[in-house]
Scaffold this active site. Structure first.
Site, mmCIF file in Angstrom:
data_model
loop_
_atom_site.group_PDB
_atom_site.id
_atom_site.type_symbol
_atom_site.label_atom_id
_atom_site.label_comp_id
_atom_site.label_asym_id
_atom_site.label_seq_id
_atom_site.Cartn_x
_atom_site.Cartn_y
_atom_site.Cartn_z
ATOM 1 N N CYS A 147 -22.023 43.405 -3.237
ATOM 2 C CA CYS A 147 -23.482 43.267 -3.119
ATOM 3 C C CYS A 147 -23.909 41.963 -2.454
ATOM 4 O O CYS A 147 -24.735 41.959 -1.531
ATOM 5 C CB CYS A 147 -24.128 43.400 -4.500
ATOM 6 S SG CYS A 147 -23.301 42.447 -5.804
ATOM 7 N N HIS A 239 -30.190 39.322 -5.930
ATOM 8 C CA HIS A 239 -29.246 38.217 -5.752
ATOM 9 C C HIS A 239 -29.801 37.236 -4.714
ATOM 10 O O HIS A 239 -30.219 37.641 -3.626
ATOM 11 C CB HIS A 239 -27.891 38.736 -5.265
ATOM 12 C CG HIS A 239 -27.108 39.481 -6.298
ATOM 13 N ND1 HIS A 239 -27.493 39.597 -7.610
ATOM 14 C CD2 HIS A 239 -25.922 40.159 -6.189
ATOM 15 C CE1 HIS A 239 -26.575 40.314 -8.279
ATOM 16 N NE2 HIS A 239 -25.631 40.654 -7.431
#
Length: 344
Positions: A147, A239
């Site tokens: 990710c 993130h």
């Protein structure tokens, strides 16, 4: 419609797959596979739905099957399996003739498996025929990266023309990346955990394959190096990364900003592709997870604070939605490219 199955359908990423595929114009969910303890029961009974939208009615009464190829009715399977399970199960499906679009890390660095970000390296799909011939499979496996790697590499792609020499990255990763029960609240509240198992290695190796050159036979890794430090922070989704890039040409902050603004991968005809792959923000305090993670329906990567640092390096912050852009959405976009290019 293309028949689609989801492996690991009851988990956090599996639920994202269900959410994003439920109304997809090209794919129809026809199989939901999970562990033996869930097999035979209705999906609505066994999936502890954790997302902020309702469980789609179209899947509520689908009977869950086990993760065996003979039980799955699909043309393509999206894998949200844990890495240790995916290693064998994904190969079983490819051997049985399925197209496997995987979010698992198990096969990402296999020499004959495309590690794909459609905006970055679609030419790496040439590995598919090599994979099928080498392994004597009727199907094949395509993977998306880690990710955080996806977000970072999306920003590095438009900078490759400057001759990247080195990249340093410090991540601030959301708790959803560890799954619903992955990080206890007593561990993360009022805290930062400066370690995520295996994450730094992925971020230091996957970009080199993604940004490498496919010569028709294999991918030759990019020549720069990456140093990563990964941290878990008390954020639900999204993130965030601080990135330092050193390049041969020593571009100015304005040149880097313009390169990112001009970045157009030409995927606007794909249902999951955002209008802007990269969104460049001028505010001094952006991007932020709470404000920017859902840009482009969660598929855009936001960039800000582009500035000149020490010794000719460029510093900036990037952020993206980890379970959409960084997981399920990435695998679905990969599948859309496979269809567009005639592999599906």
């Amino acid at each position: 419609m293309i028949k689609a199955g989801i492996l690991g359908a009851t988990g956090a990423v599996g639920q994202r797959f269900v959410q994003l595929l439920a109304d997809h114009p090209w794919f129809e969910i026809t199989s939901l596979a999970a562990s033996e303890r869930s097999a035979g029961k209705k999906y609505g009974e066994v999936a502890k739905w954790r997302l902020d939208t309702d469980l789609p009615e179209s899947v509520r009464d689908i009977a869950v099957v086990s993760t065996r190829p003979e039980e799955v009715d699909a043309d393509i399977v999206f894998s949200a399996l844990p890495a240790e399970e995916a290693l064998k199960i994904e190969e079983d499906f490819a051997r049985a003739g399925f197209v496997v679009s995987s979010n698992a890390s198990s096969h990402r660095m296999d020499e004959d498996v495309p590690l794909l970000i459609p905006e970055v390296n679609p030419e790496h799909l040439g590995l598919i025929e090599i994979q099928k011939k080498k392994r004597k499979w009727d199907g094949f496996i395509v993977t998306n990266p880690n990710c955080s790697t996806i977000m970072m590499v999306m920003t590095l792609k438009p900078l490759m023309g400057f001759g990247i020499e080195s990249v340093h990255v410090a991540t601030m990763q959301a708790v959803s990346g560890a799954g619903y029960e992955g990080v206890p609240s007593m561990a993360i509240l009022d805290n930062v955990i400066p370690y995520i198992g295996g994450e730094e290695h992925k971020m230091e190796t996957e970009p080199l394959k993604l940004l490498g050159e496919f010569d028709g036979k294999a991918v030759k890794n990019a020549k720069f190096w990456v140093s990563a430090a990964c941290h878990r922070v008390p954020v639900m989704d999204g993130h965030t990364m601080s990135i330092w890039v050193r390049s041969k040409e020593r571009p100015s902050a304005e040149e880097v900003k313009n390169a990112m603004l001009k970045f157009d991968p030409g995927l606007g005809d794909l249902p999951t592709s955002p209008k802007k792959a990269l969104i460049v923000r001028d505010e001094p305090d952006r991007p932020q997870p709470r404000l920017d993670r859902n840009q482009g329906r969660g598929m855009s990567v936001s960039v800000g604070r582009i500035r000149e640092g020490q010794d000719g390096a460029i510093q900036y912050v990037c952020m993206g939605h980890n379970t959409i852009r960084g997981a399920a959405g990435a695998s679905i976009l990969n599948a859309e490219v496979l269809k567009k290019k005639g592999y599906l």
